[in-house]
Design an enzyme around this catalytic site. Sequence first.
Site, mmCIF file in Angstrom:
data_model
loop_
_atom_site.group_PDB
_atom_site.id
_atom_site.type_symbol
_atom_site.label_atom_id
_atom_site.label_comp_id
_atom_site.label_asym_id
_atom_site.label_seq_id
_atom_site.Cartn_x
_atom_site.Cartn_y
_atom_site.Cartn_z
ATOM 1 N N HIS A 147 54.462 30.970 46.960
ATOM 2 C CA HIS A 147 53.037 31.288 47.156
ATOM 3 C C HIS A 147 52.359 31.764 45.870
ATOM 4 O O HIS A 147 51.156 32.013 45.864
ATOM 5 C CB HIS A 147 52.837 32.231 48.359
ATOM 6 C CG HIS A 147 53.003 33.677 48.099
ATOM 7 N ND1 HIS A 147 54.151 34.367 48.398
ATOM 8 C CD2 HIS A 147 52.144 34.585 47.598
ATOM 9 C CE1 HIS A 147 53.984 35.637 48.080
ATOM 10 N NE2 HIS A 147 52.775 35.788 47.592
ATOM 11 N N GLU A 191 56.329 41.526 23.847
ATOM 12 C CA GLU A 191 55.964 40.475 24.794
ATOM 13 C C GLU A 191 56.248 39.086 24.235
ATOM 14 O O GLU A 191 56.068 38.841 23.050
ATOM 15 C CB GLU A 191 54.457 40.550 25.140
ATOM 16 C CG GLU A 191 54.012 41.856 25.770
ATOM 17 C CD GLU A 191 53.589 42.900 24.742
ATOM 18 O OE1 GLU A 191 53.867 42.732 23.539
ATOM 19 O OE2 GLU A 191 52.961 43.900 25.157
ATOM 20 N N ASP A 251 59.849 30.564 50.825
ATOM 21 C CA ASP A 251 58.887 31.008 49.805
ATOM 22 C C ASP A 251 59.602 31.239 48.474
ATOM 23 O O ASP A 251 59.847 32.376 48.065
ATOM 24 C CB ASP A 251 58.199 32.289 50.303
ATOM 25 C CG ASP A 251 57.013 32.684 49.444
ATOM 26 O OD1 ASP A 251 56.586 31.877 48.600
ATOM 27 O OD2 ASP A 251 56.523 33.822 49.629
ATOM 28 N N GLY A 291 50.575 41.699 44.516
ATOM 29 C CA GLY A 291 50.743 41.674 43.061
ATOM 30 C C GLY A 291 52.208 41.813 42.672
ATOM 31 O O GLY A 291 52.589 41.527 41.538
ATOM 32 N N SER A 347 54.427 40.193 44.476
ATOM 33 C CA SER A 347 54.951 38.930 44.987
ATOM 34 C C SER A 347 55.739 38.140 43.953
ATOM 35 O O SER A 347 55.344 38.076 42.787
ATOM 36 C CB SER A 347 53.787 38.047 45.439
ATOM 37 O OG SER A 347 53.362 38.474 46.696
ATOM 38 N N GLY A 348 56.827 37.548 44.405
ATOM 39 C CA GLY A 348 57.658 36.738 43.524
ATOM 40 C C GLY A 348 58.657 37.547 42.725
ATOM 41 O O GLY A 348 59.627 37.009 42.206
HETATM 42 C C1 4AZ Z 1 51.241 40.269 49.190
HETATM 43 O O1 4AZ Z 1 50.163 40.150 49.731
HETATM 44 C C2 4AZ Z 1 52.228 41.200 49.786
HETATM 45 N N1 4AZ Z 1 54.611 45.057 51.776
HETATM 46 C C3 4AZ Z 1 53.434 41.394 49.152
HETATM 47 C C4 4AZ Z 1 54.355 42.242 49.702
HETATM 48 C C5 4AZ Z 1 54.081 42.900 50.862
HETATM 49 C C6 4AZ Z 1 52.872 42.730 51.499
HETATM 50 C C7 4AZ Z 1 51.944 41.865 50.964
HETATM 51 C C8 4AZ Z 1 55.114 43.807 51.418
HETATM 52 O O2 4AZ Z 1 51.509 39.650 48.182
#
Ligand code: 4AZ
Length: 264
Positions: free
Chosen positions: A68, A92, A114, A209, A211-212
């Site tokens: 995603h 960096e 995912d 934020g 995520s991944g």
């Molecule tokens: C998101 O929206 C998201 N609490 C990532 C992790 C979690 C919730 C939402 C887990 O990217």
Amino acid sequence: MDLSSLVLCVLFEVLAVNCQEEAQERIVGGYAPVPHSIKYIVSIQTTQRQHLCGGSLINKYWVITAAHCNIGVNKMMIVAGDYSLTIYEGTEQEILPQLLFPHPEYNPTTTNNDIMLVKLRAPVYLNSYVSIALLPRQGASIAVGRLCRVSGWGYTSPNGGQIPSTLRTVMLPIVSTQQCNSSGSFGGSITENMLCAGFSTGGKDACQGDSGGPLVCEGRVYGLVSWGRGCADAQFPGVYTAVSKFRRWIDNTIFSYYSRCKND
Ligand code: 4AZ
């Protein structure tokens, strides 16, 4: 904290000296790790340098992240060796992606599968700020209750708000899929390709934020931050892609890349 130390802290924050010991509330309920101690994490950004997602280096040419986080190969930039997103630290390495491999069965509706591999155009230099993360074997399981580390530059408060400028990290226990799928929680939405982690009291979690980014257990990336219901809610643990279910896909994808016809 009294008013004078708060004022001092704000002042120091402005001067870019860290005050994290006094204001610990990032990832959600986490803290700032020793700078550059989490060397395998990367920030996935737009070419305009806006942070979007986390990822992990699995070798000099490849990053693992969530499907995603796919914003398109031409809009994406990978930053390794980062700590503060807003301060240039000289550590960096910015590298553009060459090809994206989102899982072919990624389902944006259910968030199943995912996972995405990113092939870099140039290798990262491995040094004291940048290193490689290990992956679990295909089918390896991680025990319920095991404490794992999740890190990222995501929201520090469940209500969103600001992206922290410095990396944050927190330890979370693995929650059983049975518990996570119960009617008081995700009620059946957790597939065998997902892992849940969080305290039954809430308060600590990954958030938007993050995520991944990596959930590391026993020194290996067992999870990728994937989804949830809000952040740090006692009823809803964070949901992660179960990397061990994809080890064969990861190895095959990388192998196929190198064995593909080179004159196309
Ligand atoms: C998101 O929206 C998201 N609490 C990532 C992790 C979690 C919730 C939402 C887990 O990217």
